[in-house]
Every structure is written in structure tokens, then in C-alpha cells.
Design a protein around this motif. Structure first.
Motif, PDB file in Angstrom:
ATOM      1  N   LYS A  89       0.836  -1.199   0.000  1.00 44.91           N
ATOM      2  CA  LYS A  89       0.000   0.000   0.000  1.00 44.91           C
ATOM      3  C   LYS A  89       0.869   1.247   0.000  1.00 44.91           C
ATOM      4  O   LYS A  89       0.596   2.219  -0.722  1.00 44.91           O
ATOM      5  N   MET A  90       1.932   1.225   0.813  1.00 45.94           N
ATOM      6  CA  MET A  90       2.853   2.359   0.833  1.00 45.94           C
ATOM      7  C   MET A  90       3.557   2.505  -0.507  1.00 45.94           C
ATOM      8  O   MET A  90       3.828   3.620  -0.972  1.00 45.94           O
ATOM      9  N   PHE A  91       3.818   1.358  -1.158  1.00 48.85           N
ATOM     10  CA  PHE A  91       4.498   1.370  -2.454  1.00 48.85           C
ATOM     11  C   PHE A  91       3.638   2.069  -3.504  1.00 48.85           C
ATOM     12  O   PHE A  91       4.115   2.957  -4.221  1.00 48.85           O
ATOM     13  N   TYR A  92       2.353   1.690  -3.609  1.00 48.05           N
ATOM     14  CA  TYR A  92       1.549   2.318  -4.659  1.00 48.05           C
ATOM     15  C   TYR A  92       1.156   3.750  -4.279  1.00 48.05           C
ATOM     16  O   TYR A  92       0.869   4.566  -5.152  1.00 48.05           O
TER      17      TYR A  92
ATOM     18  N   GLN B 209      12.649  -1.182   0.722  1.00 47.87           N
ATOM     19  CA  GLN B 209      11.485  -2.035   0.486  1.00 47.87           C
ATOM     20  C   GLN B 209      11.716  -3.441   1.041  1.00 47.87           C
ATOM     21  O   GLN B 209      12.853  -3.908   1.123  1.00 47.87           O
ATOM     22  N   PRO B 210      10.620  -4.145   1.421  1.00 46.20           N
ATOM     23  CA  PRO B 210      10.752  -5.557   1.813  1.00 46.20           C
ATOM     24  C   PRO B 210      11.305  -6.381   0.651  1.00 46.20           C
ATOM     25  O   PRO B 210      11.202  -5.991  -0.516  1.00 46.20           O
ATOM     26  N   GLU B 211      11.870  -7.536   0.978  1.00 49.96           N
ATOM     27  CA  GLU B 211      12.525  -8.363  -0.026  1.00 49.96           C
ATOM     28  C   GLU B 211      11.571  -8.735  -1.156  1.00 49.96           C
ATOM     29  O   GLU B 211      11.965  -8.802  -2.324  1.00 49.96           O
ATOM     30  N   GLU B 212      10.270  -8.991  -0.805  1.00 55.19           N
ATOM     31  CA  GLU B 212       9.305  -9.416  -1.815  1.00 55.19           C
ATOM     32  C   GLU B 212       8.962  -8.310  -2.807  1.00 55.19           C
ATOM     33  O   GLU B 212       8.489  -8.585  -3.913  1.00 55.19           O
ATOM     34  N   ILE B 213       9.165  -7.043  -2.415  1.00 54.58           N
ATOM     35  CA  ILE B 213       8.779  -5.924  -3.275  1.00 54.58           C
ATOM     36  C   ILE B 213       9.977  -5.328  -3.995  1.00 54.58           C
ATOM     37  O   ILE B 213       9.825  -4.535  -4.917  1.00 54.58           O
ATOM     38  N   LYS B 214      11.176  -5.735  -3.615  1.00 55.05           N
ATOM     39  CA  LYS B 214      12.371  -5.152  -4.234  1.00 55.05           C
ATOM     40  C   LYS B 214      12.390  -5.387  -5.743  1.00 55.05           C
ATOM     41  O   LYS B 214      12.752  -4.497  -6.515  1.00 55.05           O
TER      42      LYS B 214
END
Length: 465
Positions: free
Chosen positions: A198-201, A221-226
Motif C-alpha cells: 500500500k505504501m508502495f503504490y 522495500q521488503p525483499e518481496e517488493i524489491k
């Protein structure tokens, strides 16, 4: 429901809910059968022990078999319909019966056969007792003194079933509670897990065409979002490059068109100041026509680049074409320009060379390079075109012995509108080599240049066969 299924959070919640529900139901059912089996096995073991005691009390005297029941008629077996029963049958006649069955004409083995143990000679039945209670009956038959002996031992299952029923009630009450608790815990976990997304978008929404220079901080970013952040930054790089290229193209086009437009306007203003002679009008019209031709070539080249940038040249539309036809057509189109400068074009073509591509655009690319070699050649110079196969690729070399390219210009000659110091006074748009490079790359090829001032230039083109 559709909105829930379209949400990642909703799908996570449903998956957790379904998984935990199935897991708890399956585990609860498994425990139920394990508890029932343990209770029934305990009852069965007790009845087996009782049969062994009864079997040990059988006595043989003067060829007669008798049972001394005084030791086992105490306790529950002495109370009528107590749920504890036994019966001993000798050759079809009752030898002994527990006081708890006194007065009841009841067949203990009238129920459903549950199991059979041939080694022990025992059968286990689930039946209904004299007091209409569920009972387990163990039947043991054997021979003694050539006589058939059958011993029945039975016990009520009411106490065991009561435990099982209480367990079922516990499962019915607790499983839904656990499912609800774990489901809401899963919903909370899903919300927490998706918070970085949510913070990413939210961060993405703030990036506009005015702030294309901003990037997502990958390390934060967390590893899954990198990976997603890295891909998004790469997309922003490509978009920024495209926007910058578009801005530069508009600026360069405006600049390039400004000069011929100024020439045309100036000529028109001069002609309109007063009456002119026919010769003056003719000379001015020739200048306007020549300037208009330059503008037309510039616009045509810009349109070609725009089409290439839009991806109109796709490998899905390529066909197998003879490379020699492209080169021959390019040389034919360049002959008029070569004759004006006294330039000799020589070709050394390989036979049976076919490439996958677009005939017209490849011809245009080769023509641009050949015309470039003619324009920047010395009077009476030459242009050599040679083709050679190299494994699964074909090499095209277009070489001239003209003015050459300065070292500082060599790295920029494929840039749009770039014109080196030696070419600024030459006729042209500065887009020919840019178009050629874009066409070659669209055909999965490579184009490189080698040059030495005052000795000439060599363009090496490599295409897949």
C-alpha cells in the motif's frame, strides 16, 4: 463477493479461512475416531481379560465340566441390568450366566460383527443390551473334552459413548471459535503483510510526468517488493528517456525547421517590397523550392523515426528476403548522387544470403549509409560494399575513402540531428544515420563505425540470418 475475490487481502483471508477450516475439521474428525478407537479398545481389552478369567474357572471332574462362579459374581455382575454381563454355553446349553442377566432371555451375539480375531478365536459385536443400552460383546469359542464351549462377555458402552459425545460437543463449540479467531488473525496478518505494498503504490501515485526523475528507494522495500520496485524504476528510466527524446526531438525539429522557414519568409518579404524582374522572381522561387525540399526531407525523416519509435517495425511481420536485392536497390537509388560527385560504387555480394526482415526499411537503412559515404567523400572517391557470411550471421561492410569522422564526433553520429563540424555546411537533416541505426536494431542487428580523419570511414553491419 466479487470485490473480495478481486482483492489480494480478500483472497488471502479466504485462503487462510478455508485452509484452517479444513485443517481443524479434518483434525477434529481424526481425533474423534482416535478417541472412539481408544475407548473401544480399552473395553475390548477388559472383556478379553474377563473371558480369560472365566476360562480359567472351568473345572473338569469325572468327565464333567463345571464352573465355580463364586469368585466373579461380585460387583457389577451381581446387579441386574448393570451393563456388565457374561454367559458360558456348553454344547448349546447354558452352563453359567451372570446374575445381571438373570430373568432375561437375551442373545448377546445378536448385534453387528465389528471384528474377528481368528488366532484368539474371538469375535467382537456391537449390540443392544437388556436395558436397551449399547454394549460390546466378545465371543470366545473353544473345545474342551470334545465339547464345544462358548463364552460371552459384554459391557455397556454408555460411559464411553458419553465421553465421545462430550468430545463431539467440545469440537462443535471450539472448532468454529478457533476458525473465527485464526481467520481474523489471518486478516490482520494479511493487512500487515500488504501494508508495504500500500505504501508502495501510494509512493507511485505521487510520480507524474513532472516528477519522472524520482525513483523508488529499493533498499527500503521488503525483499518481496524489491523486484517490483526495481522493475518499476526501470520502467521510469525508459519513460524518462522516451520523454527526454521526445522533448529533444521537438526542440531539434523546431530549430531545424526554423531556418528554412526564415529563408522562405525572407524571400517572400523581399519579393513583396516592390516589383521584381522575371529573373529575380525565378531565382527566388528556386531558392524557396530548394528550401521546401529540405523541409520535406526533414519531415519525412522525422515521420520515419516516429514510426520506428512506435514499434511499427515488428519481427512478427518480417518475411524472408534476399539481402542482395536490398543492397542493389540501395545502390541504384544512390547512383544519381554518386554521379554528381564522381564517386565510384563497387560491390562484392555473397550469393544466396537471406535475412528475416522488411525489404523497404532495410533498403532505406542501407541507402542512408551509402548516401552518407557519398556526401562525405572526396571528388573521384569510391564506396566499397562487401557482404560475408559468419556462421549464423551475415556481415555488410560499407567503406569509403572520404574525409573521415573526428574522434569526438564518432560516438555521436547516430544521435538524432547530430551533425559533426565537418558536415554542418553540407546538405542534410542529421537524421539519416539515426534512422539507419534504429532499423538495424529493429532487425536484431548491430551497426558499428571505424573511421580515420582524411582516410575514410567503414560502417560494419551485422544481421542474423
Amino acid at each position: 463477493m466479487n470485490s473480495v475475490l478481486q482483492s489480494i487481502k480478500g483472497r488471502l483471508f479466504l485462503w487462510i479461512f478455508l485452509f484452517i477450516s479444513v485443517l481443524l475439521i479434518v483434525r477434529g474428525t481424526s481425533i474423534y475416531y482416535e478417541v472412539q478407537k481408544d475407548i473401544y479398545d480399552s473395553v475390548k481389552l477388559g472383556l478379553h481379560s474377563k473371558i480369560q478369567i472365566l476360562k480359567g474357572l472351568l473345572q473338569e471332574e469325572n468327565g464333567q465340566i463345571s464352573l465355580e462362579p463364586s469368585e466373579i459374581i461380585l460387583g457389577d455382575y451381581s446387579i441386574p441390568r448393570s451393563g456388565h454381563y457374561y454367559k458360558v454355553v456348553l454344547d448349546g446349553n447354558i452352563l453359567a450366566v451372570s446374575p445381571s442377566l438373570a430373568g432375561d432371555d437375551f442373545h448377546l451375539a445378536s448385534g453387528e460383527l465389528e471384528s474377528l480375531d481368528e488366532d484368539l478365536g474371538e469375535k467382537v459385536y456391537i449390540s443392544t443390551g437388556p436395558a436397551n443400552e449399547p454394549i460390546m460383546v466378545v465371543l470366545h469359542d473353544f473345545h474342551i473334552l470334545n465339547k464345544d464351549v462358548v463364552i460371552y462377555a459384554a459391557r455397556s458402552l454408555e460411559a464411553g459413548n458419553a465421553v465421545i459425545n462430550r468430545f463431539i460437543q467440545f469440537i462443535i463449540v471450539t472448532v468454529p471459535v478457533y476458525i473465527a479467531i485464526i481467520a481474523f488473525a489471518g486478516l490482520w496478518i494479511a493487512k500487515r503483510s500488504l501494508k508495504p505494498l500500500k505504501m508502495f503504490y501510494s509512493r507511485i501515485e505521487k510520480i507524474t510526468h513532472r516528477t519522472l526523475g524520482e525513483r523508488i528507494e529499493i533498499d527500503l522495500q521488503p525483499e518481496e517488493i524489491k523486484g517490483l520496485a526495481r522493475s518499476f524504476n526501470g520502467m521510469l528510466d525508459r519513460l524518462q528517456k522516451a520523454f527526454d527524446s521526445e522533448k529533444r526531438l521537438i526542440a531539434d525539429a523546431s530549430h531545424e525547421l526554423k531556418t528554412p522557414l526564415s529563408v522562405i519568409k525572407t524571400r517572400c518579404d523581399i519579393l513583396l517590397q516592390k516589383d521584381r524582374s522575371v529573373e529575380e522572381y525565378t531565382r527566388s522561387l528556386h531558392i524557396i523550392k530548394s528550401t521546401s525540399d529540405t523541409m520535406r526531407r526533414l519531415i519525412d525523416d522525422m515521420l520515419s523515426l516516429a514510426r520506428l519509435d512506435s514499434g511499427v517495425l515488428s519481427s512478427a511481420d518480417f518475411t524472408t528476403i534476399p539481402l542482395n536485392d536490398c543492397l542493389k536497390q540501395s545502390v541504384k537509388l544512390a547512383e544519381v548522387l554518386a554521379e554528381k560527385g564522381g564517386i565510384n560504387i563497387q560491390t562484392s555480394l555473397a550469393e544466396d544470403v537471406y535475412v528475416s526482415g522488411n525489404l523497404n526499411t532495410l533498403t532505406e537503412a542501407f541507402l542512408n549509409i551509402i548516401e552518407n559515404a557519398i556526401k562525405y567523400n572526396r571528388p573521384g572517391g569510391s564506396v566499397n560494399i562487401a557482404v560475408s557470411k559468419k556462421g549464423g550471421r551475415v556481415g555488410i561492410r560499407i567503406e569509403d575513402n572520404g574525409t573521415g569522422i573526428e574522434k569526438n564526433d564518432k560516438e555521436k553520429i547516430f544521435d538524432r540531428f547530430y551533425r559533426g563540424r565537418a558536415s554542418r555546411n553540407m546538405e542534410g537533416t542529421g537524421l539519416g544515420l539515426s534512422i539507419a541505426s534504429a532499423i538495424i536494431k529493429a532487425h536484431s542487428g548491430e551497426i558499428n563505425v571505424r573511421s580515420e580523419v582524411s582516410k575514410g570511414s567503414c560502417f560494419d553491419i551485422i544481421l542474423p540470418i
